[in-house]
Design a protein around this motif. Structure first.
Motif: not given
Length: 520
Positions: A80-83, A325-326, A478-482
């Protein structure tokens, strides 16, 4: 005759300083030793051993198959820490979305499985033939055998982490014959002899027993071996101890994890804050323990670790999809911590974050996408070439292993004494907490934030989550998208989900009659 993937016939690769041919499966390529001559001399065996290390980072069938460094990318993209900031190219997209490793016919299970077994097979060839070398002395033989055993142990360790279930020491101790116990759960075949015979899957516990056996013997044999010099491409005693510490941490053997990590860190110095911003591509750094020394003329036409992970090489993968980064992790890092300087807080700051460089002008590439929180951790020295040393192990990891292992034993003061040395090195303003009971409670606790910040992008996150039995959580904060991440965004991927295991490749299942099928 069918060729079983786990004991696939291999050729010993010659690592040359001048060139590296791509025809590594040819029967008589110019950069390999004839199999009949490997054991004619100690020097030939050393050349063959160089080739085993070369096999760890050479490109195989595709540009996202650059040996173990490609698997380092996979392991972090599955965390999860690399976006990812955009769709980018197709390479590693399926790993980020948690799809590639769950398809038997996919390249990722096949590549990862044959990569580590090919390395094992090469190590076994040397182990079985070294006694045939005329006049070889114990002083010459022992370090070579030690390195091969450490390599074999490391490769089996990688395989069982990927294709087996999480090692659960509590189940082993409290319910040793239960269905989910490491003593019952199937791992991967153990291969200690070069052979064309098929091998069955061993239990997870059996694999770890063999891994530890190889590493223990390697540590003994490497004691007193000649120093490696500035290029730490080969495993020495400290690296074997470091691998042993990783294994013990994964097995929840906290006493051994702390012991071997503290033994491994002896003789190394943590780098300065100035060095920390130099780009992580030069193994002459004081705290590098083990890595790949990648030369410019060894780079394939497409691919390489730095084509995907560097901040300045202008590749199609990074040009439209800079990695960041997350955001939650970024906010957990102190503003006075040097590690925070690796991540961009202002997309218009071209001085500190020039991003991709147009090699023809030496200026930032006009076509690049820029994003807040994008990194500059990995930087190649020549932006025209995606070449650089690749970090497999740094001494900072040993501080983190020792601190975590001490904390998990309830030895919080000892854990903090160790962690403080690393934390204060990275952040001169670091203040030791007065309440130590919370330094290791969850992924946002002090030790875990230090580990996540320190090892960002170096290939640990998926395996850390798996060994700790922690869900994958990628909320939008965290910056992630579905759309891009697919898994862990709208809801967590629970730790017991079957997708934490790589599926065995279909080609191995079809060729090997002793292989158990993947569970449904």
């Amino acid at each position: 005759m069918k060729k079983y993937l786990s004991i696939l016939p291999v050729f010993i690769f010659l690592l040359t300083l001048g060139s590296c041919k791509k025809s590594y499966l040819d029967t008589t390529p110019s950069d390999q030793i004839d199999a009949d001559k490997i054991f004619d001399s100690v020097n030939n065996v050393k050349v063959a051993l160089n080739g085993v290390y070369r096999a760890m980072y050479m490109q195989y069938s595709d540009q996202e198959q650059d040996g173990h460094p490609a698997m380092m990318i996979v392991m972090d993209f599955m965390g999860e820490d690399i976006v990812h900031t955009a769709a980018g190219t197709v390479y590693f997209k399926g790993a980020y979305r948690w799809t590639d490793h769950r398809i038997e016919l996919n390249d990722l299970p096949y590549f990862s499985y044959r990569l580590y077994y090919r390395i094992i097979a090469n190590a076994n060839i040397i182990l079985e033939g070294i006694d045939r070398v005329p006049g070889i002395t114990p002083a010459q033989k022992n370090p070579i055998v030690g390195e091969c055993l450490a390599i074999r142990g490391w490769a089996h360790f990688m395989l069982v982490q990927l294709f087996g279930k999480r090692y659960d020491a509590d189940l082993l101790n409290n319910d040793p014959t239960g269905l989910n116990s490491p003593r019952v759960e199937l791992g991967v075949p153990i291969v200690t002899k070069y052979s064309l015979d098929p091998h069955p899957r061993a239990t997870v516990e059996q694999v770890y027993i063999q891994v530890n056996k190889d590493l223990d013997e390697a540590i003994k044999l490497l004691d007193g071996a000649p120093a490696r010099g500035i290029y730490r491409t080969h495993i020495d005693k400290s690296v074997a101890q470091g691998i042993k510490a990783r294994v013990a941490l994964t097995q929840q053997n906290w006493v051994d994890a702390a012991k071997y990590a503290m033994d491994a860190m002896q003789g190394y110095q943590l780098m300065s804050n100035t060095s920390y911003l130099d780009g992580f591509s030069d193994m002459k750094n004081s705290e590098w323990m083990w890595g790949a020394h990648q030369l410019p003329d060894q780079i394939p036409a497409y691919g390489s670790f730095y084509a995907y992970m560097s901040s300045n090489f202008n590749s199609s993968h990074t040009r439209s999809n800079p990695k960041k980064i997350n955001i939650e992790l970024y906010n957990l890092i102190s503003n006075t911590d040097v590690r925070k300087k690796l991540f961009c807080n202002d997309v218009n700051d071209y001085v500190n974050f020039p991003g991709l460089i147009d090699a023809s002008t030496g200026q930032p590439a006009s076509s690049q996408t820029r994003a807040r929180y994008m990194h500059k951790k990995f930087v190649v020295s020549d932006p025209a070439i995606s070449a650089g040393d690749i970090p497999y192990m740094r001494v900072a990891e040993m501080y983190l292993i020792a601190a975590e292992a001490k904390a998990r034993q309830g030895l919080d003061v000892e854990a903090m004494d160790i962690l403080e040395l690393l934390a204060k090195n990275r952040d001169p303003n670091f203040v030791r907490p007065t309440n130590l009971t919370g330094i290791l409670t969850d992924q946002k606790s002090l030790i875990m934030v230090q580990r996540r910040a320190e090892l960002w992008g170096e290939g640990f996150r998926f395996l850390d989550l798996k060994r700790q039995n922690v869900a994958l959580s990628r909320p939008t904060a965290t910056g992630h998208t579905a759309t891009l991440a697919n898994v862990g965004v709208n809801s967590n991927l629970i730790a017991s989900d079957k997708r934490w295991q790589f599926l065995l490749p279909r080609r191995e299942l079809q060729a090997n009659p002793l292989m158990e099928q993947n569970p449904l």
